[in-house]
Design a protein around this motif. Structure first.
Motif, PDB file in Angstrom:
ATOM      1  N   SER A 306       0.842  -1.249  -0.061  1.00  0.00           N
ATOM      2  CA  SER A 306       0.296  -0.284   0.065  1.00  0.00           C
ATOM      3  C   SER A 306       0.476   1.140  -0.190  1.00  0.00           C
ATOM      4  O   SER A 306       0.616   1.470   0.786  1.00  0.00           O
ATOM      5  CB  SER A 306      -0.852  -0.066   1.446  1.00  0.00           C
ATOM      6  OG  SER A 306      -1.733  -0.896   1.106  1.00  0.00           O
ATOM      7  N   PRO A 307       1.796   1.289  -0.733  1.00  0.00           N
ATOM      8  CA  PRO A 307       2.381   2.334  -1.015  1.00  0.00           C
ATOM      9  C   PRO A 307       1.778   3.633  -1.742  1.00  0.00           C
ATOM     10  O   PRO A 307       1.043   4.190  -2.020  1.00  0.00           O
ATOM     11  CB  PRO A 307       3.547   1.922  -2.574  1.00  0.00           C
ATOM     12  CG  PRO A 307       2.650   1.712  -3.247  1.00  0.00           C
ATOM     13  CD  PRO A 307       2.172   0.059  -1.983  1.00  0.00           C
ATOM     14  N   THR A 308       2.521   4.900  -0.828  1.00  0.00           N
ATOM     15  CA  THR A 308       2.301   6.403  -1.608  1.00  0.00           C
ATOM     16  C   THR A 308       3.299   7.449  -1.739  1.00  0.00           C
ATOM     17  O   THR A 308       4.247   6.771  -1.320  1.00  0.00           O
ATOM     18  CB  THR A 308       1.291   7.311  -0.448  1.00  0.00           C
ATOM     19  OG1 THR A 308       1.735   6.979   0.597  1.00  0.00           O
ATOM     20  CG2 THR A 308       0.135   6.162   0.018  1.00  0.00           C
ATOM     21  N   ARG A 309       3.024   8.158  -2.421  1.00  0.00           N
ATOM     22  CA  ARG A 309       4.185   9.147  -2.443  1.00  0.00           C
ATOM     23  C   ARG A 309       4.918   8.839  -0.888  1.00  0.00           C
ATOM     24  O   ARG A 309       6.646   9.732  -1.493  1.00  0.00           O
ATOM     25  CB  ARG A 309       3.258  10.662  -3.460  1.00  0.00           C
ATOM     26  CG  ARG A 309       4.842  11.390  -3.724  1.00  0.00           C
ATOM     27  CD  ARG A 309       3.625  12.588  -4.621  1.00  0.00           C
ATOM     28  NE  ARG A 309       2.891  12.993  -4.100  1.00  0.00           N
ATOM     29  CZ  ARG A 309       2.123  13.972  -4.547  1.00  0.00           C
ATOM     30  NH1 ARG A 309       2.545  13.985  -6.249  1.00  0.00           N
ATOM     31  NH2 ARG A 309       0.774  14.844  -3.503  1.00  0.00           N
ATOM     32  N   ARG A 310       3.993   9.334  -0.121  1.00  0.00           N
ATOM     33  CA  ARG A 310       4.823  10.097   1.194  1.00  0.00           C
ATOM     34  C   ARG A 310       5.645   9.139   2.075  1.00  0.00           C
ATOM     35  O   ARG A 310       6.161   9.463   2.489  1.00  0.00           O
ATOM     36  CB  ARG A 310       3.942  10.914   1.985  1.00  0.00           C
ATOM     37  CG  ARG A 310       4.604  11.252   3.737  1.00  0.00           C
ATOM     38  CD  ARG A 310       3.161  11.556   4.133  1.00  0.00           C
ATOM     39  NE  ARG A 310       1.701  10.950   4.663  1.00  0.00           N
ATOM     40  CZ  ARG A 310       1.355  10.433   5.790  1.00  0.00           C
ATOM     41  NH1 ARG A 310       3.137  10.368   6.682  1.00  0.00           N
ATOM     42  NH2 ARG A 310       0.512   9.526   6.256  1.00  0.00           N
ATOM     43  N   GLU A 311       4.698   7.330   1.187  1.00  0.00           N
ATOM     44  CA  GLU A 311       5.585   6.238   1.830  1.00  0.00           C
ATOM     45  C   GLU A 311       5.601   5.527   0.749  1.00  0.00           C
ATOM     46  O   GLU A 311       4.799   4.720   1.388  1.00  0.00           O
ATOM     47  CB  GLU A 311       5.107   5.875   3.526  1.00  0.00           C
ATOM     48  CG  GLU A 311       4.540   6.389   4.630  1.00  0.00           C
ATOM     49  CD  GLU A 311       3.349   6.138   5.321  1.00  0.00           C
ATOM     50  OE1 GLU A 311       3.852   5.966   6.273  1.00  0.00           O
ATOM     51  OE2 GLU A 311       2.412   6.169   5.455  1.00  0.00           O
ATOM     52  N   PRO A 312       7.078   5.411   0.302  1.00  0.00           N
ATOM     53  CA  PRO A 312       6.821   4.422  -1.134  1.00  0.00           C
ATOM     54  C   PRO A 312       7.071   3.491  -0.690  1.00  0.00           C
ATOM     55  O   PRO A 312       6.958   2.552  -1.847  1.00  0.00           O
ATOM     56  CB  PRO A 312       8.297   5.536  -1.862  1.00  0.00           C
ATOM     57  CG  PRO A 312       8.768   6.060  -0.493  1.00  0.00           C
ATOM     58  CD  PRO A 312       7.772   6.515   0.368  1.00  0.00           C
ATOM     59  N   TYR A 313       7.562   2.887   0.779  1.00  0.00           N
ATOM     60  CA  TYR A 313       7.898   1.146   0.934  1.00  0.00           C
ATOM     61  C   TYR A 313       6.633   0.990   1.134  1.00  0.00           C
ATOM     62  O   TYR A 313       6.584  -0.753   1.550  1.00  0.00           O
ATOM     63  CB  TYR A 313       8.981   1.503   1.422  1.00  0.00           C
ATOM     64  CG  TYR A 313       9.954   1.577   0.362  1.00  0.00           C
ATOM     65  CD1 TYR A 313      10.624   1.175  -0.763  1.00  0.00           C
ATOM     66  CD2 TYR A 313      11.207   3.205   0.728  1.00  0.00           C
ATOM     67  CE1 TYR A 313      11.729   2.191  -0.791  1.00  0.00           C
ATOM     68  CE2 TYR A 313      11.757   3.591   0.311  1.00  0.00           C
ATOM     69  CZ  TYR A 313      12.144   2.538  -0.652  1.00  0.00           C
ATOM     70  OH  TYR A 313      13.163   3.990  -1.304  1.00  0.00           O
ATOM     71  N   GLY A 314       5.561   1.157   1.172  1.00  0.00           N
ATOM     72  CA  GLY A 314       4.105   1.019   2.235  1.00  0.00           C
ATOM     73  C   GLY A 314       4.321   1.712   3.411  1.00  0.00           C
ATOM     74  O   GLY A 314       5.182   2.035   3.686  1.00  0.00           O
ATOM     75  N   LEU A 315       2.503   1.712   3.958  1.00  0.00           N
ATOM     76  CA  LEU A 315       2.445   2.719   5.256  1.00  0.00           C
ATOM     77  C   LEU A 315       2.812   1.735   6.387  1.00  0.00           C
ATOM     78  O   LEU A 315       3.397   1.132   6.826  1.00  0.00           O
ATOM     79  CB  LEU A 315       0.671   2.218   5.577  1.00  0.00           C
ATOM     80  CG  LEU A 315      -0.293   2.873   4.370  1.00  0.00           C
ATOM     81  CD1 LEU A 315      -1.387   2.270   4.103  1.00  0.00           C
ATOM     82  CD2 LEU A 315       0.140   3.894   4.433  1.00  0.00           C
ATOM     83  N   GLY A 316       3.695   2.520   7.155  1.00  0.00           N
ATOM     84  CA  GLY A 316       4.251   2.735   8.490  1.00  0.00           C
ATOM     85  C   GLY A 316       5.686   2.601   8.186  1.00  0.00           C
ATOM     86  O   GLY A 316       6.182   1.626   8.883  1.00  0.00           O
ATOM     87  N   ASN A 317       6.058   2.080   6.940  1.00  0.00           N
ATOM     88  CA  ASN A 317       7.595   1.451   6.642  1.00  0.00           C
ATOM     89  C   ASN A 317       8.338   2.663   5.636  1.00  0.00           C
ATOM     90  O   ASN A 317       9.643   2.301   5.605  1.00  0.00           O
ATOM     91  CB  ASN A 317       6.770   0.616   5.058  1.00  0.00           C
ATOM     92  CG  ASN A 317       8.258  -0.130   5.689  1.00  0.00           C
ATOM     93  OD1 ASN A 317       8.914  -0.645   6.156  1.00  0.00           O
ATOM     94  ND2 ASN A 317       8.750  -1.048   4.194  1.00  0.00           N
ATOM     95  N   ASN A 318       8.077   3.650   6.214  1.00  0.00           N
ATOM     96  CA  ASN A 318      10.258   4.161   5.931  1.00  0.00           C
ATOM     97  C   ASN A 318      11.054   4.120   6.579  1.00  0.00           C
ATOM     98  O   ASN A 318      11.443   5.073   5.705  1.00  0.00           O
ATOM     99  CB  ASN A 318       8.954   6.206   6.642  1.00  0.00           C
ATOM    100  CG  ASN A 318       8.411   6.522   5.447  1.00  0.00           C
ATOM    101  OD1 ASN A 318       8.280   6.181   4.188  1.00  0.00           O
ATOM    102  ND2 ASN A 318       7.695   8.134   5.431  1.00  0.00           N
ATOM    103  N   HIS A 319      10.547   3.477   7.919  1.00  0.00           N
ATOM    104  CA  HIS A 319      12.097   3.195   9.057  1.00  0.00           C
ATOM    105  C   HIS A 319      12.460   2.097   8.090  1.00  0.00           C
ATOM    106  O   HIS A 319      13.217   1.142   8.961  1.00  0.00           O
ATOM    107  CB  HIS A 319      12.189   3.827   9.985  1.00  0.00           C
ATOM    108  CG  HIS A 319      12.155   5.088   9.779  1.00  0.00           C
ATOM    109  ND1 HIS A 319      12.560   6.242  10.249  1.00  0.00           N
ATOM    110  CD2 HIS A 319      11.628   5.940  10.105  1.00  0.00           C
ATOM    111  CE1 HIS A 319      13.026   7.284  10.347  1.00  0.00           C
ATOM    112  NE2 HIS A 319      10.816   7.549  10.759  1.00  0.00           N
TER     113      HIS A 319
END
Length: 550
Positions: A306-319
């Motif tokens: 479920s990536p978005t522009r703000r979270e390209p690797y998936g929701l909750g997955n920026n780290h």
């Protein structure tokens, strides 16, 4: 692949998964008057459809069975320690699956209803952090969960011994039902424990020992763990909380519905879910809140997909935390031949346990609960309980099974694993399921420190059997492996720091005020006992607060 067949349905909440956490979430939300859609990828099977096949069930997963994902259409990719990849189907080793049907694992589980011990929430603070591990403390403690454990015990139904359990947990209220009767193996183990000076207690179970909630008491049949209950005395989400949710008129259950992705608007706010029905048609449901309860592997897969522009690797997955720290339970065991028959043919079999070695064992981190075993099917006895020096076929094998099936006793338990950041699930870049969704790619192992703890507990299991009158014992070591099966957890761990966790202490995905996780994905550590009651308690806690703030 078909285009969207439906679009525009709107509800207050979508709950993805109908197992231990999803069923509780659906009930709390629906009883608060919220309009709820429950998406369950499995089928809504009757007891007769599940069946009692000794060769095709969740206890012996060597053959396809009806309560798993689609056999050919939902594989996973397993990567071993050498980097070798293998495509595995739902019933094959390395898949690390759970039951996939309405009710999830609670439909077929052994129903051990343990609370986590207070020390389970402070593993890092108690023992330190082994090098290379990701051992950490929970942001909450036992006292935070105690009232929700109690609610789960009463609303779903647990039988147990209040006085014995109170020696290990602070308890405000007795169990709603007394423990099930004990058989000859429990009596032998109690004698052995007394000789060793060990404390024992009846195993608490999500099973009706007496009629409860307008359902029958357990008939003590031989097909419990891995099977559906013939008299509906095993208490899961399907016949308790989920049933109550549907009875409100505010909830709707959609079986055979695969959640493909969580949808967000241009600003990154969660707005709903896209899901696929059994025909392959895609649907979109809009919702104020999305609750993920698909299990540690599938919930992580959904967020990653479920990536978005703000979270390209998936929701909750920026780290890069979604999917890491995958754990379950390494199981230790020892077996013994006894002079007298230990099995009277009455289930569920598991009855007495010790928690003396769940913590504070010399020289190792954590520990495990040790207990006797569920009633063993003949094929499971052949596969797992034979002495190592016995031929696996022929006249000697048959004679041994005839003479000793009732005399061989097993003691074991789930070791609290030391999580590793390298044990994880990711999206595979090449393999997709029948709906075109990237499958889960599983890799890594438990941390090696887990094996030292397991070796210590293995000796305690053998010691207990010897003190109980064993004339011969045998066992086997726990391998360095990934143990992400029916007790899978940890892939969306709870924490206050979004750099090292995925959800906050209330189960909300960091950065999203309307996206929750209420399955064992959030477990920081998985306890040295079965985790289902903790899943239920956490789901009650999270959704109670959600409704209070909504």
């Amino acid at each position: 692949m078909r285009e969207d067949a439906g679009r525009g349905e709107r509800v207050d909440a979508v709950v993805i998964g109908s197992g231990a956490g999803g069923g509780v979430a659906a009930a709390v939300l629906a009883q608060a008057g919220k309009r709820v859609l429950v998406l369950e990828r499995g089928r809504d099977l009757t007891y007769e459809q599940i069946g009692r096949d000794h060769l095709r069930n969740h206890r012996i997963a060597r053959y396809p069975h009806r309560s798993g994902p689609d056999l050919e259409g939902s594989p996973r990719v397993a990567v071993d320690m050498t980097g070798r990849e293998q495509l595995v189907r739902a019933h094959e080793p390395g898949f690390h699956g759970n039951a996939t049907l309405v009710g999830g694992g609670t439909r077929l589980y052994g129903a051990q209803a343990w609370r986590f011990l207070p020390a389970d929430f402070t593993m890092a603070g108690t023992y330190g952090v082994p090098a290379g591990s990701s051992l950490a403390d929970w942001p909450i403690g036992y006292d935070d969960l105690a009232p929700h454990y109690e609610r789960a015990e009463w609303e779903i139904g647990v039988c147990g011994d209040h006085a014995a359990s109170s020696r290990h947990w602070a308890r405000a209220k007795a169990y709603p039902m007394p423990p099930l009767p004990e058989g000859p193996q429990a009596r032998a183990l109690r004698r052995g424990a007394a000789a060793l000076g060990w404390d024992v207690l009846p195993v608490p179970l999500l099973i009706n020992s007496v009629p409860y909630a307008e359902r029958a008491a357990c008939t003590r049949c031989q097909h419990c763990v891995g099977f559906a209950c013939p008299v509906d005395a095993k208490n899961g989400s399907h016949n308790t909380v989920l049933r109550r949710a549907l009875a409100t008129g505010h909830a709707r259950l959609q079986p055979e519905a695969v959640a493909e992705r969580v949808i967000c608007d241009a600003g990154g706010r969660v707005t709903g879910v896209r899901w696929v029905d059994r025909s392959g048609a895609r649907h979109v449901v809009e919702a104020e809140v999305v609750v993920c309860a698909a299990g540690a592997i599938e919930t992580a897969r959904l967020l990653q997909n479920s990536p978005t522009r703000r979270e390209p690797y998936g929701l909750g997955n920026n780290h890069d935390q979604v999917g890491r720290h995958l754990q379950g339970h390494a199981y230790v065991w020892a077996l013994a031949e006894m002079d007298e028959p230990m099995h009277d043919g009455r289930g569920p079999g598991v009855s007495v346990a010790t928690l003396d070695f769940a913590h504070h064992n010399d020289g190792v981190v954590g520990g495990a609960m040790l207990a006797d075993e569920f009633t063993v099917l003949p094929i499971a006895f052949w596969a797992r309980n034979l002495p190592p020096d016995l031929p696996r076929w022929g006249a000697l094998n048959k004679r041994y099974m005839r003479d000793n099936y009732r005399r061989v006793m097993r003691v074991g338990g789930p070791v609290q694993e030391i999580p590793s950041p390298h044990a994880r699930t990711r999206l595979d870049r090449h393999v997709r399921d029948r709906w075109g969704i990237p499958v889960a790619r599983l890799s890594g192992t438990t941390h090696p420190e887990t094996l030292r703890t397991a070796a210590h507990l293995r000796e305690r299991a053998r010691e207990w059997l010897v003190a109980s009158g064993a004339r011969r014992t045998w066992s086997g070591p726990v391998p360095l492996a990934l143990h992400g099966g029916q007790h899978q957890s940890g892939t969306c761990r709870m924490g206050d720091d979004e750099r090292t966790s995925v959800v906050d202490r209330w189960g909300r995905v960091h950065g999203h005020d309307n996206l929750y996780v209420v399955d064992a994905s959030v477990h920081v550590t998985n306890g040295g006992v079965n985790p289902v009651l903790t899943i239920m308690a956490l789901a009650f806690r999270a959704t109670e607060r959600l409704c209070a703030e909504w």
